[in-house]
Write a protein that holds these residues in place. Structure first.
Motif, short mmCIF file in Angstrom:
data_model
loop_
_atom_site.label_atom_id
_atom_site.label_comp_id
_atom_site.label_asym_id
_atom_site.label_seq_id
_atom_site.Cartn_x
_atom_site.Cartn_y
_atom_site.Cartn_z
N SER A 52 0.84 -1.20 0.00
CA SER A 52 0.00 0.00 0.00
C SER A 52 0.87 1.25 0.00
O SER A 52 1.57 1.53 0.98
CB SER A 52 -0.91 -0.01 1.23
OG SER A 52 -1.54 1.25 1.39
N THR A 53 0.82 2.00 -1.11
CA THR A 53 1.54 3.27 -1.16
C THR A 53 0.95 4.25 -0.16
O THR A 53 1.67 5.03 0.47
CB THR A 53 1.49 3.85 -2.59
OG1 THR A 53 2.08 2.91 -3.50
CG2 THR A 53 2.25 5.15 -2.67
N ARG A 54 -0.36 4.22 -0.01
CA ARG A 54 -1.01 5.13 0.94
C ARG A 54 -0.50 4.89 2.36
O ARG A 54 -0.31 5.84 3.13
CB ARG A 54 -2.52 4.96 0.87
CG ARG A 54 -3.29 5.77 1.92
CD ARG A 54 -4.75 5.85 1.60
NE ARG A 54 -4.96 6.63 0.40
CZ ARG A 54 -4.97 7.97 0.36
NH1 ARG A 54 -4.76 8.65 1.48
NH2 ARG A 54 -5.17 8.60 -0.76
N ALA A 55 -0.28 3.63 2.73
CA ALA A 55 0.18 3.33 4.09
C ALA A 55 1.57 3.92 4.34
O ALA A 55 1.88 4.28 5.49
CB ALA A 55 0.20 1.83 4.32
N VAL A 56 2.40 4.01 3.31
CA VAL A 56 3.71 4.63 3.48
C VAL A 56 3.56 6.06 3.98
O VAL A 56 4.31 6.53 4.84
CB VAL A 56 4.51 4.59 2.16
CG1 VAL A 56 5.81 5.37 2.29
CG2 VAL A 56 4.80 3.15 1.75
N VAL A 57 2.55 6.76 3.43
CA VAL A 57 2.32 8.16 3.83
C VAL A 57 1.60 8.24 5.17
O VAL A 57 2.07 8.89 6.11
CB VAL A 57 1.50 8.89 2.74
CG1 VAL A 57 1.21 10.34 3.17
CG2 VAL A 57 2.24 8.88 1.41
N THR A 58 0.46 7.55 5.29
CA THR A 58 -0.39 7.74 6.46
C THR A 58 0.11 7.02 7.71
O THR A 58 -0.04 7.54 8.83
CB THR A 58 -1.82 7.27 6.16
OG1 THR A 58 -1.80 5.88 5.79
CG2 THR A 58 -2.42 8.07 5.01
N THR A 111 -5.58 9.42 -10.87
CA THR A 111 -5.70 10.45 -9.83
C THR A 111 -5.04 10.05 -8.51
O THR A 111 -5.19 10.75 -7.51
CB THR A 111 -7.18 10.76 -9.57
OG1 THR A 111 -7.84 9.56 -9.14
CG2 THR A 111 -7.86 11.28 -10.84
N ALA A 112 -4.32 8.92 -8.51
CA ALA A 112 -3.77 8.40 -7.25
C ALA A 112 -2.83 9.40 -6.58
O ALA A 112 -2.86 9.59 -5.37
CB ALA A 112 -3.05 7.08 -7.51
N LEU A 113 -1.96 10.04 -7.37
CA LEU A 113 -0.98 10.96 -6.78
C LEU A 113 -1.67 12.12 -6.08
O LEU A 113 -1.22 12.55 -5.00
CB LEU A 113 -0.05 11.48 -7.88
CG LEU A 113 1.03 12.46 -7.42
CD1 LEU A 113 1.98 11.79 -6.43
CD2 LEU A 113 1.82 12.99 -8.61
N ASP A 114 -2.75 12.64 -6.65
CA ASP A 114 -3.46 13.77 -6.04
C ASP A 114 -4.01 13.42 -4.66
O ASP A 114 -4.17 14.30 -3.81
CB ASP A 114 -4.61 14.22 -6.95
CG ASP A 114 -4.12 14.71 -8.31
OD1 ASP A 114 -2.97 15.20 -8.38
OD2 ASP A 114 -4.86 14.58 -9.30
N ARG A 115 -4.31 12.15 -4.44
CA ARG A 115 -4.90 11.74 -3.17
C ARG A 115 -3.86 11.31 -2.14
O ARG A 115 -4.20 11.08 -0.98
CB ARG A 115 -5.88 10.58 -3.40
CG ARG A 115 -7.01 10.89 -4.36
CD ARG A 115 -8.07 9.80 -4.32
NE ARG A 115 -7.52 8.48 -4.57
CZ ARG A 115 -7.35 7.95 -5.77
NH1 ARG A 115 -7.70 8.66 -6.85
NH2 ARG A 115 -6.85 6.73 -5.92
N LEU A 116 -2.60 11.16 -2.55
CA LEU A 116 -1.60 10.60 -1.66
C LEU A 116 -1.03 11.60 -0.67
O LEU A 116 -0.94 11.33 0.53
CB LEU A 116 -0.45 10.00 -2.48
CG LEU A 116 -0.61 8.56 -2.93
CD1 LEU A 116 0.57 8.16 -3.81
CD2 LEU A 116 -0.69 7.64 -1.73
N LEU A 117 -0.57 12.74 -1.17
CA LEU A 117 0.18 13.66 -0.32
C LEU A 117 -0.76 14.59 0.45
O LEU A 117 -1.63 15.22 -0.14
CB LEU A 117 1.14 14.49 -1.17
CG LEU A 117 2.32 13.73 -1.76
CD1 LEU A 117 3.14 14.65 -2.67
CD2 LEU A 117 3.21 13.15 -0.67
N PRO A 118 -0.58 14.70 1.76
CA PRO A 118 -1.36 15.69 2.52
C PRO A 118 -0.89 17.09 2.17
O PRO A 118 0.24 17.28 1.71
CB PRO A 118 -1.03 15.33 3.97
CG PRO A 118 0.32 14.71 3.91
CD PRO A 118 0.39 13.98 2.60
N PRO A 119 -1.73 18.08 2.36
CA PRO A 119 -1.31 19.45 2.04
C PRO A 119 -0.16 19.90 2.95
O PRO A 119 -0.04 19.46 4.09
CB PRO A 119 -2.58 20.27 2.28
CG PRO A 119 -3.41 19.45 3.20
CD PRO A 119 -3.11 18.02 2.87
#
Length: 497
Positions: free
Chosen positions: A305-311, A345-353
């Motif tokens: 999960s790429t998202r888990a790396v961030v969150t 659109t995955a990249l747009d949803r990955l990084l928090p502001p």
């Protein structure tokens, strides 16, 4: 009703598993590895001695016992196959140590490979550290580099214990005060993070000065937690195939293709342990003692999960100089509606502001109709994005990177799109340069396996970013030693501009 539903699901699982191919010796022979308690008391020579014994077991009970139908060129376990590891200049299934050229090492790095993988996958990163005067230690994690059946009985605690053993050996080889790095790829990334967290809580463990993560397994799919249930029918010998999620021909010298349910279950248990520990230490303020983390991750990743790396990781990190590098999809691939909307659109949803407590770098196209790649950089604490050319372009035939591609240059002899002609790089097959076009039903494996990108057109740039963090010594001490331009480690690619 619940009992009836459970019986129905169990019956469907048995039916599905029985449709697959038969189990072969490499699915049945389980070599005897050191267990977690034994690893905790072992040293590096002891581990290497058991490793040699395990590989000899594979030779004797698998290779020398093959039935005639298994003695084919496409089977890595057949000693007459060009894929058999004993034919190569070096068997990269084994643990290895790369020493610097002359003098004391300026630092040490421990290299942790991924699930179903072997130390081969981090040999290029290890060579980079050795060229910089460091000693590189790459353990073959338990149940890897031998036969897929080994993964049916391993636990993640054994990988944890082997990681600690390798770090002990790295610290033993270092003079006091020299830096220690841990590099982890995929499952090894989770082990690297876990070791750093353990070192925060346990003063007896040597603390690393830096973590480098490639496609780290911080989170996996929800199915992995139920993998143990999928294997329940295997308690009955008649349904032993239920212990496997996939049974595939073994044609890669340094990686398993077949995948047992226990491997998925242990992945889930490891990621759950890492995420729980991260949250606990974050709540207690313990992550302030964590070293800087540098991560390279493809936005398109089918394995973790790429998202888990961030969150689950980066959103919890303190402002300690950490960096996250994301590789976007190739927006010049001209695939139009064939790209799924979720991927588009995955990249747009990955990084928090912003502002964030870590540096974010996105490698993407300079424009929607441009092959040239740029780095979109947002520094720690900033909100403004800076665009910088990186000197590379997307190859036209590649629409994204992949989970498995990141640690391999295009010139890798096994996985590269442009494999080296060096005889030492001949591993019996050049998977990366295969062009999979033809009729259905001809190949012994699914074309999906061969179509997945297995090398990284941006690897020289990734290598330079890793090299930037390889300091000569700790605490500002500068010592003479062997140095090298990281780009000299591999031949230039035609994609370099």
């Amino acid at each position: 009703m619940l009992g009836g539903l459970a019986l129905l699901l169990l019956t469907l699982r048995i039916w599905d598993s029985e449709r697959g191919p038969p189990l072969r010796p490499w699915h049945l022979v389980v070599p005897e590895e050191l267990r977690a308690a034994e690893l905790a008391a072992a040293d590096w020579p002891t581990y290497l001695a058991r490793e040699a014994a395990v590989l000899e077991t594979v030779q004797r009970q698998v290779t020398e016992a093959l039935e005639p139908e298994d003695r084919v060129a496409a089977n890595r376990y057949f000693d007459g196959s060009p894929l058999h590891p004993r034919h190569f200049a070096r068997d990269w299934n084994r643990s290895f140590v790369l020493e610097p050229a002359g003098g004391e090492p300026l630092g040490a790095v421990v290299l942790l490979h991924g699930m179903t993988d072997a130390p081969y996958s981090l040999r290029h990163v290890g060579a980079l550290y050795a060229k910089r005067g460091w000693v590189a230690i790459a353990p073959r994690l338990p149940a890897h580099g031998t036969v897929p059946a080994a993964l049916t009985s391993v636990t993640w605690e054994e990988w944890q214990a082997a990681t600690r053993l390798a770090v002990r050996e790295a610290r033993r080889r270092l003079p006091p005060g020299r830096p220690l790095h841990v590099v982890g790829y995929s499952n090894g990334g989770a082990l690297a993070v876990q070791y750093a967290l353990d070192a925060v809580e346990d003063p007896a463990l040597p603390r690393p000065d830096r973590l480098v993560l490639l496609s780290p397994m911080i989170g996996v799919t929800a199915f992995a937690r139920f993998a143990g249930l999928a294997a329940l029918p295997a308690w009955f010998p008649r349904f032993a195939k239920a212990a496997w999620l996939s049974i595939v021909p073994e044609f890669i010298p340094f990686k398993y293709n077949s995948f047992p349910a226990n491997a998925a279950l242990q992945s889930h248990r490891l990621t759950l342990a890492v995420q729980t520990q991260l949250r606990r230490l974050a709540a207690a303020g313990g992550l302030a003692r964590l070293p800087p983390v540098q991560t390279f991750q493809s936005v398109a990743d089918f394995t973790v999960s790429t998202r888990a790396v961030v969150t689950a990781l980066y959103d919890l990190l303190p402002a300690n100089g950490s960096e996250l590098v994301l590789f976007d999809i190739n927006r010049n691939a001209k695939l139009g509606p064939l790209v799924s909307p979720a991927t588009e659109t995955a990249l747009d949803r990955l990084l928090p502001p912003g502002p964030r407590r870590w540096r974010a770098v996105v490698i993407t196209n300079a424009g929607p109709d441009q092959a040239a790649a740029v780095a979109r950089v947002t520094e720690t604490g900033a909100t403004e994005e800076q665009v910088r050319p990186i000197g590379f372009a997307w190859p036209r035939e590649i629409f994204s990177l992949s989970h498995v591609a990141l640690p391999f240059p295009l010139q890798d002899g096994l996985y590269g799109l442009e494999p080296s002609a060096d005889p030492a790089e001949d591993f019996g097959v050049r998977l990366g340069e295969l062009a999979v076009r033809g009729e259905r039903g001809v190949l012994t494996v699914s074309p999906d396996v061969l179509m997945r990108l297995s090398s990284n057109p941006f690897y020289p740039w990734l290598q330079e970013r890793i090299a930037d963090g390889i300091a000569p010594a700790r605490r500002g001490e500068v010592r003479p030693g062997p140095q090298a331009d990281p780009s000299s480690l591999i031949p230039p690619s035609r994609h370099v501009r």
